[in-house]
Design a protein around this motif. Structure first.
Motif, mmCIF file in Angstrom:
data_model
loop_
_atom_site.group_PDB
_atom_site.id
_atom_site.type_symbol
_atom_site.label_atom_id
_atom_site.label_comp_id
_atom_site.label_asym_id
_atom_site.label_seq_id
_atom_site.Cartn_x
_atom_site.Cartn_y
_atom_site.Cartn_z
ATOM 1 N N ASP A 123 0.834 -1.204 0.000
ATOM 2 C CA ASP A 123 0.000 0.000 0.000
ATOM 3 C C ASP A 123 0.869 1.255 0.000
ATOM 4 O OD1 ASP A 123 -2.250 -1.556 0.082
ATOM 5 O OD2 ASP A 123 -2.494 -1.448 2.253
ATOM 6 N N PHE A 124 2.016 1.169 0.637
ATOM 7 C CA PHE A 124 2.916 2.317 0.715
ATOM 8 C C PHE A 124 3.451 2.681 -0.675
ATOM 9 C CE2 PHE A 124 5.647 5.148 2.885
ATOM 10 C CZ PHE A 124 6.851 5.138 2.214
ATOM 11 N N ASP A 125 3.625 1.664 -1.546
ATOM 12 C CA ASP A 125 4.141 1.919 -2.879
ATOM 13 C C ASP A 125 3.134 2.634 -3.771
ATOM 14 O OD1 ASP A 125 6.500 0.648 -2.186
ATOM 15 O OD2 ASP A 125 5.801 -1.312 -2.871
ATOM 16 N N LEU A 126 1.857 2.575 -3.451
ATOM 17 C CA LEU A 126 0.815 3.176 -4.279
ATOM 18 C C LEU A 126 0.735 4.680 -4.106
ATOM 19 C CD1 LEU A 126 -1.980 0.531 -3.806
ATOM 20 C CD2 LEU A 126 -0.455 0.798 -5.758
ATOM 21 N N ASP A 127 1.279 5.230 -3.058
ATOM 22 C CA ASP A 127 1.197 6.667 -2.802
ATOM 23 C C ASP A 127 2.087 7.466 -3.696
ATOM 24 O OD1 ASP A 127 -0.710 6.324 -0.915
ATOM 25 O OD2 ASP A 127 0.710 6.318 0.778
#
Length: 127
Positions: A123-127
């Protein structure tokens, strides 16, 4: 209630106030009291000053067998059950090695069939 002006030592006054407050609620006697154990039904005698067990009376256990023959028969049956349980454990241990080997081979086969997709997306990579 705050401490009075005439008392120079505030801590001394608070301690005296606490003793006076708890004095009517406390037992006047310092005799040991008895407590029953809920697990084994033993009776414990406890000293209220030190909060230590000063004596222990074990609960009376009922006799398991009426005669020696019944006790000997039960011991022979128990030996048979122990032997049976031991054999089952040995057999399970022998089969355990082959079972683990089959599971390992299945996991290797599955790992070869599925392609490596790289790092998983977080999820952190989607920001």
């Amino acid at each position: 209630m705050d401490h009075p002006v005439c008392c120079p030592d505030r801590l001394h006054w608070r301690a005296a106030q606490a003793r006076a407050y708890n004095l009517p609620m406390a037992k006047s006697s310092h005799e040991p009291f008895e407590v029953g154990c809920p697990c084994c039904n033993a009776v414990l005698k406890v000293d209220p000053d030190t909060k230590a067990v000063i004596s222990h009376v074990a609960a009376v256990k009922p006799k398991m067998f009426n005669d020696f023959e019944a006790a000997a028969k039960a011991m022979r049956e128990q030996e048979g059950r122990k032997e049976s349980i031991f054999r089952q454990a040995v057999d399970a241990q022998k089969n355990n090695a082959s079972l683990l080997e089959k599971k390992f081979q299945e996991a290797v086969k599955k790992a070869k069939e599925t392609p490596d997709e790289g790092r998983p997306l977080r999820d952190f990579d989607l920001d």
